[in-house]
Design a protein around this motif. Sequence first.
Motif, PDB file in Angstrom:
ATOM      1  N   UNK A  33       0.844  -1.179   0.000  1.00 17.86           N
ATOM      2  CA  UNK A  33       0.000   0.000   0.000  1.00 17.86           C
ATOM      3  C   UNK A  33       0.889   1.242   0.000  1.00 17.86           C
ATOM      4  N   UNK A  34       0.496   2.243  -0.779  1.00 17.62           N
ATOM      5  CA  UNK A  34       1.244   3.495  -0.861  1.00 17.62           C
ATOM      6  C   UNK A  34       0.367   4.642  -0.397  1.00 17.62           C
ATOM      7  N   UNK A  35       1.011   5.659   0.180  1.00 15.88           N
ATOM      8  CA  UNK A  35       0.264   6.809   0.687  1.00 15.88           C
ATOM      9  C   UNK A  35       0.743   8.094   0.024  1.00 15.88           C
ATOM     10  N   UNK A  36      -0.244   8.943  -0.307  1.00 10.95           N
ATOM     11  CA  UNK A  36       0.032  10.219  -0.955  1.00 10.95           C
ATOM     12  C   UNK A  36      -0.635  11.327  -0.152  1.00 10.95           C
ATOM     13  N   UNK A  37       0.144  12.327   0.247  1.00 15.55           N
ATOM     14  CA  UNK A  37      -0.378  13.486   0.942  1.00 15.55           C
ATOM     15  C   UNK A  37      -0.661  14.579  -0.093  1.00 15.55           C
ATOM     16  N   UNK A  38      -1.836  15.215   0.003  1.00 16.98           N
ATOM     17  CA  UNK A  38      -2.209  16.270  -0.943  1.00 16.98           C
ATOM     18  C   UNK A  38      -2.650  17.506  -0.168  1.00 16.98           C
ATOM     19  N   UNK A  39      -2.021  18.649  -0.506  1.00 16.96           N
ATOM     20  CA  UNK A  39      -2.333  19.927   0.133  1.00 16.96           C
ATOM     21  C   UNK A  39      -2.467  20.973  -0.971  1.00 16.96           C
ATOM     22  N   UNK A  40      -3.174  22.046  -0.692  1.00 18.06           N
ATOM     23  CA  UNK A  40      -3.318  23.113  -1.680  1.00 18.06           C
ATOM     24  C   UNK A  40      -3.605  24.442  -1.002  1.00 18.06           C
ATOM     25  N   UNK A  41      -3.433  25.496  -1.784  1.00 14.23           N
ATOM     26  CA  UNK A  41      -3.859  26.839  -1.402  1.00 14.23           C
ATOM     27  C   UNK A  41      -3.385  27.240  -0.002  1.00 14.23           C
ATOM     28  N   UNK A  42      -2.071  27.192   0.190  1.00 11.30           N
ATOM     29  CA  UNK A  42      -1.493  27.586   1.478  1.00 11.30           C
ATOM     30  C   UNK A  42      -1.235  29.095   1.544  1.00 11.30           C
ATOM     31  N   UNK A  43      -1.246  29.778   0.417  1.00 10.94           N
ATOM     32  CA  UNK A  43      -1.192  31.243   0.337  1.00 10.94           C
ATOM     33  C   UNK A  43      -0.240  31.899   1.339  1.00 10.94           C
ATOM     34  N   UNK A  44       1.042  31.576   1.184  1.00  7.39           N
ATOM     35  CA  UNK A  44       2.063  32.252   1.981  1.00  7.39           C
ATOM     36  C   UNK A  44       2.475  31.557   3.259  1.00  7.39           C
ATOM     37  N   UNK A  45       1.732  30.551   3.688  1.00  8.91           N
ATOM     38  CA  UNK A  45       2.102  29.836   4.912  1.00  8.91           C
ATOM     39  C   UNK A  45       3.395  29.057   4.690  1.00  8.91           C
ATOM     40  N   UNK A  46       4.268  29.062   5.681  1.00 14.23           N
ATOM     41  CA  UNK A  46       5.505  28.301   5.586  1.00 14.23           C
ATOM     42  C   UNK A  46       5.615  27.302   6.735  1.00 14.23           C
ATOM     43  N   UNK A  47       5.468  27.790   7.960  1.00 12.05           N
ATOM     44  CA  UNK A  47       5.574  26.916   9.139  1.00 12.05           C
ATOM     45  C   UNK A  47       4.588  25.757   9.045  1.00 12.05           C
ATOM     46  N   UNK A  48       3.383  26.024   8.561  1.00  8.61           N
ATOM     47  CA  UNK A  48       2.345  24.991   8.469  1.00  8.61           C
ATOM     48  C   UNK A  48       2.725  23.907   7.457  1.00  8.61           C
ATOM     49  N   UNK A  49       3.288  24.307   6.308  1.00 16.92           N
ATOM     50  CA  UNK A  49       3.734  23.314   5.319  1.00 16.92           C
ATOM     51  C   UNK A  49       4.860  22.453   5.894  1.00 16.92           C
ATOM     52  N   UNK A  50       5.771  23.087   6.619  1.00 17.96           N
ATOM     53  CA  UNK A  50       6.863  22.345   7.247  1.00 17.96           C
ATOM     54  C   UNK A  50       6.334  21.385   8.305  1.00 17.96           C
ATOM     55  N   UNK A  51       5.358  21.834   9.093  1.00 16.85           N
ATOM     56  CA  UNK A  51       4.769  20.991  10.137  1.00 16.85           C
ATOM     57  C   UNK A  51       4.086  19.771   9.529  1.00 16.85           C
ATOM     58  N   UNK A  52       3.301  19.987   8.478  1.00 18.70           N
ATOM     59  CA  UNK A  52       2.616  18.871   7.805  1.00 18.70           C
ATOM     60  C   UNK A  52       3.648  17.890   7.256  1.00 18.70           C
ATOM     61  N   UNK A  53       4.699  18.405   6.603  1.00 18.15           N
ATOM     62  CA  UNK A  53       5.743  17.541   6.044  1.00 18.15           C
ATOM     63  C   UNK A  53       6.396  16.715   7.143  1.00 18.15           C
ATOM     64  N   UNK A  54       6.806  17.360   8.221  1.00 17.37           N
ATOM     65  CA  UNK A  54       7.483  16.639   9.303  1.00 17.37           C
ATOM     66  C   UNK A  54       6.562  15.634   9.985  1.00 17.37           C
ATOM     67  N   UNK A  55       5.301  15.991  10.135  1.00 13.55           N
ATOM     68  CA  UNK A  55       4.316  15.122  10.786  1.00 13.55           C
ATOM     69  C   UNK A  55       4.128  13.812  10.022  1.00 13.55           C
ATOM     70  N   UNK A  56       4.170  13.874   8.696  1.00 11.19           N
ATOM     71  CA  UNK A  56       3.821  12.702   7.884  1.00 11.19           C
ATOM     72  C   UNK A  56       4.980  12.129   7.074  1.00 11.19           C
ATOM     73  N   UNK A  57       6.168  12.702   7.198  1.00  6.85           N
ATOM     74  CA  UNK A  57       7.305  12.292   6.381  1.00  6.85           C
ATOM     75  C   UNK A  57       7.566  10.794   6.416  1.00  6.85           C
ATOM     76  N   UNK A  58       7.421  10.186   7.573  1.00  5.66           N
ATOM     77  CA  UNK A  58       7.739   8.762   7.690  1.00  5.66           C
ATOM     78  C   UNK A  58       6.591   7.849   7.275  1.00  5.66           C
ATOM     79  N   UNK A  59       5.376   8.399   7.074  1.00  8.97           N
ATOM     80  CA  UNK A  59       4.273   7.500   6.712  1.00  8.97           C
ATOM     81  C   UNK A  59       3.643   7.779   5.350  1.00  8.97           C
ATOM     82  N   UNK A  60       4.180   8.740   4.579  1.00 10.17           N
ATOM     83  CA  UNK A  60       3.692   8.926   3.207  1.00 10.17           C
ATOM     84  C   UNK A  60       4.845   8.735   2.230  1.00 10.17           C
ATOM     85  N   UNK A  61       4.485   8.359   1.012  1.00  9.90           N
ATOM     86  CA  UNK A  61       5.493   8.080  -0.015  1.00  9.90           C
ATOM     87  C   UNK A  61       5.644   9.218  -1.019  1.00  9.90           C
TER      88      UNK A  61
END
Length: 173
Positions: A1-29
């Motif tokens: 099984x493979x996992x894909x994280x999908x995000x959109x329309x962050x409009x300037x947010x940076x810390x939030x994108x980094x948090x999402x990446x770090x939160x799921x880095x080990x469980x999404x492909x």
Amino acid sequence: MSKVLVVSDSHGLTKELETIRERHLSDVDLMIHCGDSQLDPDHPALTGYFTVGGNCDFGGFPQELVSNFAGKKFFITHGHRYSVKTSLMNLKYKAEEVGADIVCFGHSHVLGAEVVGGTLFLNPGSIRLPRERIEKTYVILDLNGDKVEMSVFDMEGHKIPKLSHQFVLGKDS
């Protein structure tokens, strides 16, 4: 099984994108950003995200991407060039043209997913300015053959069970 994280329309947010990446880095492909990051393509917050440009982005982003992953063909676009706020018809024609199994897009800031003509059309909503709901959302897809389990998460990383859904590709469901 493979996992894909999908995000959109962050409009300037940076810390939030980094948090999402770090939160799921080990469980999404694979991590996808469907545009309107309003960041430079080489911004550290976008590291690891497969990113397209939106109508609020400038410089260097591809307008759309086609990628084969886990036996499925993904078509990734922001959606503004396909008038997704009024209809999925133009996007459906493009999906047929490229043979997409899964289409990821944003632009409307409205969370939604449906199978049309056997293809999954997915908008993860917005992590900055959601419309039609209060939760700022992103999505993780679990791919298992023709079955796709969609899990919706809020910005705190909590899964929202009532918004989760299972789809079967190749037929309308």
